[in-house]
Design an enzyme around this catalytic site. Structure first.
Site, PDB file in Angstrom:
ATOM      1  N   HIS A 216      27.970  23.289 116.901  1.00 18.03           N
ATOM      2  CA  HIS A 216      26.561  23.690 116.857  1.00 18.03           C
ATOM      3  C   HIS A 216      26.356  24.998 117.616  1.00 18.03           C
ATOM      4  O   HIS A 216      25.562  25.845 117.196  1.00 18.03           O
ATOM      5  CB  HIS A 216      25.676  22.589 117.462  1.00 18.03           C
ATOM      6  N   HIS A 258      28.615  17.316 124.578  1.00 16.04           N
ATOM      7  CA  HIS A 258      29.577  18.337 124.996  1.00 16.04           C
ATOM      8  C   HIS A 258      29.553  18.592 126.492  1.00 16.04           C
ATOM      9  O   HIS A 258      28.559  18.317 127.170  1.00 16.04           O
ATOM     10  CB  HIS A 258      29.261  19.676 124.318  1.00 16.04           C
TER      11      HIS A 258
HETATM   12  C1  LIG Z   1      30.047  17.908 107.694  1.00 15.65           C
HETATM   13  C2  LIG Z   1      29.843  19.328 107.972  1.00 15.65           C
HETATM   14  C3  LIG Z   1      29.725  20.257 106.834  1.00 15.65           C
HETATM   15  C4  LIG Z   1      29.779  19.816 109.207  1.00 15.65           C
HETATM   16  C5  LIG Z   1      29.905  19.013 110.443  1.00 15.65           C
HETATM   17  C6  LIG Z   1      29.023  19.639 111.443  1.00 15.65           C
HETATM   18  C7  LIG Z   1      29.159  18.944 112.764  1.00 15.65           C
HETATM   19  C8  LIG Z   1      28.744  17.548 112.902  1.00 15.65           C
HETATM   20  C9  LIG Z   1      29.669  19.639 113.794  1.00 15.65           C
HETATM   21  C10 LIG Z   1      29.853  19.067 115.143  1.00 15.65           C
HETATM   22  O1  LIG Z   1      29.128  19.860 116.007  1.00 15.65           O
HETATM   23  P1  LIG Z   1      29.407  19.751 117.544  1.00 15.65           P
HETATM   24  O2  LIG Z   1      30.812  20.193 117.767  1.00 15.65           O
HETATM   25  O3  LIG Z   1      28.430  20.684 118.180  1.00 15.65           O
HETATM   26  O4  LIG Z   1      29.156  18.349 117.958  1.00 15.65           O
END
Ligand SMILES: CC(C)=CCC/C(C)=C/COP(=O)(O)O
Length: 297
Positions: A216, A258
């Site tokens: 994110h 995180h």
């Molecule tokens: C399924 C798709 C297309 C993307 C996943 C995006 C996601 C859930 C990322 C995790 O984000 P963090 O590392 O910030 O937790």
């Protein structure tokens, strides 16, 4: 020529301090005889470690003990006939003589874990800021990969200008690149998410059980840089975009998803990824196939 192995072995723990404060050859000095001093101290550390004792304390105690005092004199007064101390395995020497960088990294990680735990105030419904959790989860959706991919595809579908299509095509490329890079790094680093995290995220990939870097945060930083560069926005809207990215990053730690370093590195990575996108900018000139194919849809 000194090999790296020798330089590690010949740099005793605390040797420089003791060589100033105690006379060479004194028991506290650990023998004082150049490489002999280092070996002696490592030997004490190794035996204490094998006995399950804290190496730092053991080292201090060892240098005061009469046994080690006796042991130190032959090293100082060692003649050519003195048998050399046994050679230690490489990994023990490295482990017992951490570099400045190693100590700095360990300290940074300790601060990171401590700060992340302190900031994880929305990690659960019963946490101190548990009532804000739904709002944080809404923010999470605003920076989710699916939201951005679907949004971009929809805008691309609705776009009726070449210029708009070009920008959106590059945004799509940026989002896909980001997903790939983050998945690769997560799979390589394999840092577990904080213990207080509840894995209740909306649509995740298998690598999303890992936390470094925050996907994110990379997306927030990449997309906001992209928007600021390619959309003509009034100042208040520009500020809003930056605020959104910052609060989204902060919310990752507050939700307990995180550690602070995951988010900090994510921001940095997203910023750098934009530079790659800018450098490889897709246009009808350098990627005509993409644009022609899209036009035929
Ligand atoms: C399924 C798709 C297309 C993307 C996943 C995006 C996601 C859930 C990322 C995790 O984000 P963090 O590392 O910030 O937790």
């Amino acid at each position: 020529m000194a090999s790296p192995r020798r330089s590690v072995e010949g740099r005793p723990l605390g040797a420089s301090a003791s060589s100033n404060s105690s006379s060479p050859g004194s028991p506290a000095h650990g023998g004082g005889g150049g490489g002999g001093s280092g070996r002696f101290e490592f030997q004490s550390l190794l035996s204490s470690r094998a006995a399950g004792v804290d190496p730092t304390c053991a080292r201090l105690r060892a240098s005061e003990s009469p046994v080690h005092r006796r042991g130190s004199f032959p090293l100082t007064a060692a003649g050519p006939s003195q048998a050399p101390p046994p050679t230690l395995p490489e990994e023990d020497r490295m482990d017992l003589n951490p570099s400045f960088l190693g100590i700095a990294l360990r300290s940074l990680l300790a601060i990171d874990l401590w700060l992340s735990k302190k900031l994880g105030v929305c990690a659960g419904e019963s946490s101190s800021w548990g009532s804000v959790r739904p709002l944080m989860k809404l923010l999470e959706i605003s920076g989710h990969g699916i939201t951005w991919l679907l949004g971009t595809l929809y805008c691309l579908y609705r776009s009726d200008s070449w210029a708009g299509r070009e920008v959106l095509m590059n945004l799509l490329f940026a989002l896909l690149l980001d997903l790939l890079v983050v998945a690769l790094i997560k799979g390589l680093v394999r840092r577990r998410r904080p213990a207080h995290n509840q894995m209740d995220m909306f649509v995740t990939l298998s690598v999303d059980k890992y936390s470094f870097p925050s996907g994110h945060a990379t997306r927030a930083s990449l997309v906001s840089r992209f928007i600021l560069k390619h959309l003509v926005l009034a100042i208040p809207l520009r500020v809003l975009v930056i605020l959104w990215a910052f609060i989204l990053g902060l919310s990752r730690v507050m939700l307990g998803r995180h550690n602070v370093t995951d988010v900090a590195f994510g921001f940095f990575l997203g910023y750098m990824q934009y530079s790659i996108v800018d450098y490889c900018w897709l246009s009808p000139h350098n990627a005509p196939v993409l644009f022609i194919l899209w036009n035929q849809q």
